[in-house]
Design an enzyme around this catalytic site. Structure first.
Site, PDB file in Angstrom:
ATOM      1  N   LYS A 194       1.821   2.424  -5.233  1.00  0.00           N
ATOM      2  CA  LYS A 194       2.470   2.004  -6.478  1.00  0.00           C
ATOM      3  C   LYS A 194       1.660   2.402  -7.704  1.00  0.00           C
ATOM      4  O   LYS A 194       2.230   2.790  -8.721  1.00  0.00           O
ATOM      5  CB  LYS A 194       2.661   0.477  -6.478  1.00  0.00           C
ATOM      6  CG  LYS A 194       3.638   0.010  -5.424  1.00  0.00           C
ATOM      7  CD  LYS A 194       3.733  -1.498  -5.379  1.00  0.00           C
ATOM      8  CE  LYS A 194       2.595  -2.165  -4.660  1.00  0.00           C
ATOM      9  NZ  LYS A 194       2.685  -2.233  -3.206  1.00  0.00           N
ATOM     10  N   ASP A 236       0.807  -1.226   0.000  1.00  0.00           N
ATOM     11  CA  ASP A 236       0.000   0.000   0.000  1.00  0.00           C
ATOM     12  C   ASP A 236       0.841   1.277   0.000  1.00  0.00           C
ATOM     13  O   ASP A 236       0.453   2.287   0.594  1.00  0.00           O
ATOM     14  CB  ASP A 236      -0.970   0.019   1.209  1.00  0.00           C
ATOM     15  CG  ASP A 236      -1.755  -1.273   1.321  1.00  0.00           C
ATOM     16  OD1 ASP A 236      -2.336  -1.674   0.306  1.00  0.00           O
ATOM     17  OD2 ASP A 236      -1.770  -1.878   2.405  1.00  0.00           O
ATOM     18  N   GLY A 285      -3.905  -4.498  -4.266  1.00  0.00           N
ATOM     19  CA  GLY A 285      -4.966  -3.529  -4.550  1.00  0.00           C
ATOM     20  C   GLY A 285      -4.368  -2.230  -5.044  1.00  0.00           C
ATOM     21  O   GLY A 285      -3.604  -1.593  -4.332  1.00  0.00           O
ATOM     22  N   HIS A 286      -4.653  -1.877  -6.282  1.00  0.00           N
ATOM     23  CA  HIS A 286      -4.159  -0.609  -6.832  1.00  0.00           C
ATOM     24  C   HIS A 286      -5.363   0.236  -7.186  1.00  0.00           C
ATOM     25  O   HIS A 286      -6.145  -0.133  -8.057  1.00  0.00           O
ATOM     26  CB  HIS A 286      -3.336  -0.826  -8.098  1.00  0.00           C
ATOM     27  CG  HIS A 286      -2.188  -1.761  -7.913  1.00  0.00           C
ATOM     28  ND1 HIS A 286      -1.128  -1.465  -7.104  1.00  0.00           N
ATOM     29  CD2 HIS A 286      -1.943  -2.974  -8.424  1.00  0.00           C
ATOM     30  CE1 HIS A 286      -0.272  -2.479  -7.119  1.00  0.00           C
ATOM     31  NE2 HIS A 286      -0.752  -3.400  -7.915  1.00  0.00           N
ATOM     32  N   GLN A 340       2.136  -6.112  -3.328  1.00  0.00           N
ATOM     33  CA  GLN A 340       2.483  -6.138  -1.896  1.00  0.00           C
ATOM     34  C   GLN A 340       3.719  -5.257  -1.614  1.00  0.00           C
ATOM     35  O   GLN A 340       3.868  -4.237  -2.257  1.00  0.00           O
ATOM     36  CB  GLN A 340       2.713  -7.581  -1.377  1.00  0.00           C
ATOM     37  CG  GLN A 340       1.453  -8.415  -1.284  1.00  0.00           C
ATOM     38  CD  GLN A 340       1.023  -9.016  -2.607  1.00  0.00           C
ATOM     39  OE1 GLN A 340       1.818  -9.622  -3.297  1.00  0.00           O
ATOM     40  NE2 GLN A 340      -0.220  -8.850  -2.961  1.00  0.00           N
TER      41      GLN A 340
HETATM   42  P1  IMP Z   1      -2.158 -13.026   1.931  1.00  0.00           P
HETATM   43  O1  IMP Z   1      -1.254 -12.444   0.931  1.00  0.00           O
HETATM   44  O2  IMP Z   1      -3.618 -12.855   1.629  1.00  0.00           O
HETATM   45  O3  IMP Z   1      -1.813 -14.462   2.258  1.00  0.00           O
HETATM   46  O4  IMP Z   1      -1.967 -12.217   3.317  1.00  0.00           O
HETATM   47  C1  IMP Z   1      -0.730 -12.255   4.033  1.00  0.00           C
HETATM   48  C2  IMP Z   1      -0.403 -10.904   4.627  1.00  0.00           C
HETATM   49  O5  IMP Z   1      -0.063  -9.996   3.592  1.00  0.00           O
HETATM   50  C3  IMP Z   1      -1.559 -10.243   5.389  1.00  0.00           C
HETATM   51  O6  IMP Z   1      -1.025  -9.509   6.474  1.00  0.00           O
HETATM   52  C4  IMP Z   1      -2.151  -9.294   4.356  1.00  0.00           C
HETATM   53  O7  IMP Z   1      -2.837  -8.221   4.965  1.00  0.00           O
HETATM   54  C5  IMP Z   1      -0.888  -8.839   3.657  1.00  0.00           C
HETATM   55  N1  IMP Z   1      -1.115  -8.382   2.275  1.00  0.00           N
HETATM   56  C6  IMP Z   1      -1.299  -9.146   1.179  1.00  0.00           C
HETATM   57  N2  IMP Z   1      -1.432  -8.388   0.083  1.00  0.00           N
HETATM   58  C7  IMP Z   1      -1.307  -7.104   0.483  1.00  0.00           C
HETATM   59  C8  IMP Z   1      -1.305  -5.851  -0.218  1.00  0.00           C
HETATM   60  O8  IMP Z   1      -1.423  -5.762  -1.436  1.00  0.00           O
HETATM   61  N3  IMP Z   1      -1.155  -4.738   0.562  1.00  0.00           N
HETATM   62  C9  IMP Z   1      -0.957  -4.821   1.909  1.00  0.00           C
HETATM   63  N4  IMP Z   1      -0.917  -5.963   2.581  1.00  0.00           N
HETATM   64  C10 IMP Z   1      -1.100  -7.099   1.887  1.00  0.00           C
END
Ligand code: IMP
Length: 425
Positions: free
Chosen positions: A17, A14, A41-42, A225
């Site tokens: 990007k 977040d 999420g963009h 991420q």
């Molecule tokens: P997962 O990727 O759904 O398995 O989640 C694992 C961890 O990564 C959790 O703490 C999510 O909140 C975090 N996470 C996954 N994708 C994002 C992203 O795009 N932005 C922020 N945090 C993320």
């Protein structure tokens, strides 16, 4: 010449990007996603309409840019089709601008179900995932039992693989969670329908990328991420399930030496969604101020983001491990009006800094802060570095000093034009 450019967030995701991609877009020919899935999420504003992309490269909004989803991405076809539908409404047909590798592992409904059941069961394995089956799909990938896109086009193989997978997952659902099974026939039919709809988008991603490289085109590798969520280099186990910078060659097929320039993105403070250590987290009114002024709500899950000061210790380390050449500093305007601003430079800890970095075990540390004077004169909407007030410039200088690389771009507000470009790459 910087032809292969990688871009990644250096915090827990977040970092903004989407906006940085938007600013680079005029100079790009192609954009590639190489890891993660629809957990990203963009948020983008196209013709005044807000669109949130999770799986499509955010560069898809620019009609001259060819977009790719490389083999390192785990793909939910349901999520993909709903995004394509949304994108088409605003952008028109994107069929000839999007190619997806047949080697991508799929996210099936049983991955999502297990991810959610595990998180809800409230035991020690809960890490606050997005609940989208990302980790569980990657588990099948490293377990060498994934159903990949290519398998959709071989009905016998697909049926066999679905039967085997469901034998495994249904037994977990029933015995560990007392939850109903998933029926194979229904899932098989859905997979076949999806295979048809997907066909126009499946292609030889690495061959197309190599052709672009040979013809001198500019390619952006879009990390989703953030580096601190890297499964190997991040704050394990509170991480996602893919590799960020190291995932580029594995997730596309290009050579590790192809990347010419890496852009790292950091907010002027820090946010995190989900569980896990966050040494500079603020639980006071400053934290609340950052959350409210920064609109800190997760783009994928709508969860409130935890907020804190910029962590220079982690930033400088993520710059090193990711080979960052230049930084983009986002949301500096959120700090406008604060009397003091802080950056953590290192930690008070029993462990040595090198051990901390090796293990990323930062549960118990306390940050050592550098305190700087804040600024009342707004940075908001500024487009020239010279127009920033002296204290904001000092803040930028300190970040460069701590990170050891130049700040090449500063975002001073949500609009595309609220940007200071200090160095064009
Ligand atoms: P997962 O990727 O759904 O398995 O989640 C694992 C961890 O990564 C959790 O703490 C999510 O909140 C975090 N996470 C996954 N994708 C994002 C992203 O795009 N932005 C922020 N945090 C993320």
């Amino acid at each position: 010449m910087n032809q292969n450019i990688s871009l990644l967030g250096l915090q827990w995701g977040d970092e903004g990007k989407g906006k940085v991609v938007d600013n680079l877009a005029n100079d790009l020919d192609a954009a590639v996603r190489y890891q993660g899935g629809h957990n990203a999420g963009h948020t983008l504003i196209v013709d005044g309409k807000k669109i949130v992309f999770h799986l499509l490269p955010s560069a898809i909004c620019h009609e001259n840019i060819k977009c790719y989803i490389g083999r390192g991405v785990v793909v939910s076809l349901e999520a993909l089709f709903s995004e394509i539908k949304e994108a088409k409404e605003v952008l028109g047909n994107i069929e000839d601008r999007l190619t997806i590798s047949p080697a991508c592992s799929l996210i099936q409904p049983y991955h999502i179900k297990l991810d959610q059941l595990r998180e809800l069961s409230n035991n020690l394995t809960k890490i606050g995932t997005t609940g989208r089956g990302i980790g569980t799909s990657y588990e099948d990938k490293v377990g060498r039992r994934s159903i990949r896109i290519t398998d959709l086009y071989n009905e016998t193989k697909l049926k066999d693989k679905l039967e085997q997978s469901l034998e495994f997952y249904n037994s977990i659902f029933q015995h560990s969670f007392a939850s109903p099974k998933i029926e194979v026939n229904e899932l098989f039919d859905i997979n076949l329908q999806q295979a048809e709809e997907l066909k126009p988008y499946v292609g030889n991603v690495i061959e197309e990328i190599r052709n672009l490289q040979q013809t001198g085109k500019k390619i952006l590798y879009e990390g989703a991420q953030g580096a601190l969520l890297d499964v190997s280099l991040g704050t394990y186990p509170f991480v996602t399930s893919s590799n960020l910078i190291g995932g580029i060659p594995a997730g596309t097929g290009i050579s590790p030496s192809d990347i010419d320039y890496t852009i790292g993105i950091t907010k002027a403070y820090t946010t995190r969604v989900g569980e896990g250590p966050f040494p500079t987290e603020l639980f006071d009114e400053t934290g609340q101020y950052l959350a409210e002024k920064g609109g800190e709500v997760g783009a994928t899950t709508g969860r409130p983001r935890r907020c804190g000061w910029l962590d220079g210790f982690l930033l400088s380390n993520m710059v090193k491990v990711s080979g960052v050449d230049g930084l983009c500093l986002t949301k500096i305007d959120v700090l406008d009006g604060l009397e003091k601003v802080k950056i953590s430079t290192d930690y008070i800890s029993h462990a040595t800094p090198s051990t901390l970095i090796e293990t990323m075990d930062i549960e118990e540390v306390k940050p050592n802060y550098l305190e700087l004077d804040g600024w009342s004169e707004p940075t908001s909407g500024k487009t020239n570095y010279e127009d920033l007030n002296e204290n904001a410039k000092l803040f930028v200088d300190k970040i460069e000093e701590i990170a050891g690389v130049p700040v090449i771009m500063i975002s001073t507000g949500p609009k595309r034009e609220d940007t200071i470009i200090r160095e064009k790459i």
